[in-house]
Design a protein around this motif. Sequence first.
Motif, short mmCIF file in Angstrom:
data_model
loop_
_atom_site.label_atom_id
_atom_site.label_comp_id
_atom_site.label_asym_id
_atom_site.label_seq_id
_atom_site.Cartn_x
_atom_site.Cartn_y
_atom_site.Cartn_z
N SER A 47 0.82 -1.21 0.00
CA SER A 47 0.00 0.00 0.00
C SER A 47 0.86 1.26 0.00
N LEU A 48 1.99 1.22 0.68
CA LEU A 48 2.91 2.37 0.65
C LEU A 48 3.49 2.58 -0.75
N SER A 49 3.86 1.50 -1.40
CA SER A 49 4.44 1.63 -2.74
C SER A 49 3.39 2.09 -3.74
N LEU A 50 2.12 1.75 -3.49
CA LEU A 50 1.06 2.15 -4.43
C LEU A 50 0.71 3.63 -4.32
N LEU A 51 1.32 4.34 -3.38
CA LEU A 51 1.17 5.79 -3.36
C LEU A 51 1.88 6.42 -4.55
N THR A 52 2.85 5.70 -5.12
CA THR A 52 3.60 6.20 -6.27
C THR A 52 3.28 5.43 -7.54
N PHE A 53 3.24 4.10 -7.46
CA PHE A 53 2.93 3.28 -8.63
C PHE A 53 1.45 3.39 -8.98
N ASP A 54 1.12 3.24 -10.27
CA ASP A 54 -0.27 3.00 -10.64
C ASP A 54 -0.67 1.67 -10.01
N VAL A 55 -1.90 1.55 -9.59
CA VAL A 55 -2.33 0.35 -8.87
C VAL A 55 -2.12 -0.91 -9.70
N GLY A 56 -2.54 -0.90 -10.95
CA GLY A 56 -2.41 -2.08 -11.79
C GLY A 56 -0.96 -2.49 -12.01
N VAL A 57 -0.12 -1.51 -12.26
CA VAL A 57 1.30 -1.79 -12.49
C VAL A 57 1.96 -2.25 -11.19
N ILE A 93 7.13 -13.50 -17.79
CA ILE A 93 6.58 -12.67 -16.70
C ILE A 93 7.44 -11.43 -16.49
N MET A 94 8.75 -11.62 -16.40
CA MET A 94 9.64 -10.49 -16.14
C MET A 94 9.61 -9.48 -17.28
N ILE A 95 9.58 -9.96 -18.53
CA ILE A 95 9.50 -9.05 -19.68
C ILE A 95 8.19 -8.27 -19.63
N GLY A 99 7.88 -4.30 -19.24
CA GLY A 99 7.11 -3.56 -20.25
C GLY A 99 6.04 -2.69 -19.65
N LEU A 100 5.34 -3.18 -18.63
CA LEU A 100 4.33 -2.37 -17.94
C LEU A 100 4.95 -1.14 -17.30
#
Length: 103
Positions: A47-57, A93-95, A99-100
């Motif tokens: 949840s802390l990281s999602l303050l910066t990342f888009d939720v889906g990504v 998966i990693m690629i 890419g995302l």
Amino acid sequence: MYWFYMMVAVIFEIIVGISAGNANGFKQFWWTAITLTSGVIATYFLSLSLLTFDVGVGYAIWTSFSGVGICVFGVIFFKQKLNIKKLIGILIIMIGVIGLRIC
């Protein structure tokens, strides 16, 4: 800092996967306690990281890295088999996650 939060979330999610596999359907108290505690910690840091990342990504990064980590730990510590098909799957998966993040 958000990458640090994501990596902490991934580490604890890997612990969730490993401990849940040993909890025997939540019949083993300590493995169950580790599973639930690690899950709470993983979700908090996600949840802390999602303050910066888009939720889906962010969620894709979290689940992908955790899944790959669990596979690696399974091979190293639990003598699970790693074949070319699994390696290709991990690579895909990693690629996809990279890419995302790039887009």
